[in-house]
Write an enzyme that holds these catalytic residues in place. Structure first.
Site, short mmCIF file in Angstrom:
data_model
loop_
_atom_site.label_atom_id
_atom_site.label_comp_id
_atom_site.label_asym_id
_atom_site.label_seq_id
_atom_site.Cartn_x
_atom_site.Cartn_y
_atom_site.Cartn_z
N ARG A 1 0.90 -1.15 0.00
CA ARG A 1 0.00 0.00 0.00
C ARG A 1 0.94 1.21 0.00
O ARG A 1 1.55 1.54 1.01
CB ARG A 1 -0.90 0.00 1.25
CG ARG A 1 -2.00 -1.04 1.18
CD ARG A 1 -3.31 -0.35 0.87
NE ARG A 1 -4.36 -1.18 0.34
CZ ARG A 1 -5.33 -1.75 1.05
NH1 ARG A 1 -5.37 -1.62 2.35
NH2 ARG A 1 -6.28 -2.42 0.44
N PRO A 2 1.10 1.87 -1.15
CA PRO A 2 2.22 2.79 -1.37
C PRO A 2 2.14 4.14 -0.66
O PRO A 2 2.05 5.19 -1.29
CB PRO A 2 2.22 2.96 -2.89
CG PRO A 2 0.79 2.79 -3.27
CD PRO A 2 0.26 1.74 -2.33
N CYS A 3 2.24 4.13 0.65
CA CYS A 3 2.23 5.38 1.41
C CYS A 3 3.50 6.19 1.14
O CYS A 3 3.52 7.40 1.39
CB CYS A 3 2.05 5.11 2.90
SG CYS A 3 3.25 4.00 3.62
N HIS A 4 4.54 5.55 0.60
CA HIS A 4 5.76 6.29 0.26
C HIS A 4 5.51 7.30 -0.86
O HIS A 4 6.30 8.22 -1.05
CB HIS A 4 6.90 5.33 -0.12
CG HIS A 4 6.61 4.46 -1.29
ND1 HIS A 4 5.88 3.28 -1.18
CD2 HIS A 4 6.92 4.58 -2.60
CE1 HIS A 4 5.78 2.72 -2.37
NE2 HIS A 4 6.39 3.49 -3.26
#
Length: 168
Positions: free
Chosen positions: A129-132
């Protein structure tokens, strides 16, 4: 009935990743040195086979052959957190968004942007889950549970940031 936590570790360019699950899906993916990362607990069972597909997809991601994960996910969180985490899936590979833009997409009032930021920061599924891909409104690399250096490396890998030149 309590389900047993299973785990596996996977080597990556960012170091050893810790994956956890409970038989229904991937519960967490943690980076080395991550804030508030789970630690292998008493009674946890190592099960590399249970995370075989995750390992294959992570390997393809780091090799530049995968831009979107297709895994069964089972993160624990509030309804609001789950909503924010699902919205992270819509941030395209190679792109970024800001906390304010994410909040607007979710229909969250301006005074609740901090709650969106807190939910992003509590994301238990780093990389997947690409929170970056969520950055500050000024383009700054705001906090990332895996560390700002890892965030920069991931965004550079995805082409969202230009590689920095090393001067000798």
């Amino acid at each position: 009935m309590t389900t047993q936590t299973t785990y596996a570790t996977i080597n990556s360019p960012l170091g050893e990743l810790l994956l956890t699950g409970d038989g229904t899906g991937l519960r967490s993916l943690s980076l080395p040195g991550q804030r508030k990362a789970p630690a292998v607990g008493a009674g946890w069972r190592r099960d590399d086979e249970a995370f075989g597909e995750a390992a294959r997809q992570l390997s393809a991601y780091f090799a530049g052959r995968l831009t979107r994960f297709g895994l069964s996910l089972a993160p624990a969180g509030t309804e609001f957190q789950q909503r924010v985490w699902r919205a992270l899936d819509d941030i395209p590979y190679g792109g970024t968004t800001t906390y304010g833009e994410l909040a607007a997409r979710l229909g969250v009032e301006r005074d609740e942007i901090r709650a969106v930021g807190a939910a992003v920061g509590a994301n238990p599924l780093l990389l997947v889950r690409p929170c970056h891909r969520v950055i500050g409104a000024d383009g700054s690399m705001r906090g990332y549970a895996g560390g700002v250096e890892a965030k920069v490396r991931l965004l550079t890998h995805e082409g969202a940031l230009q590689p920095m030149l090393e001067l000798s």
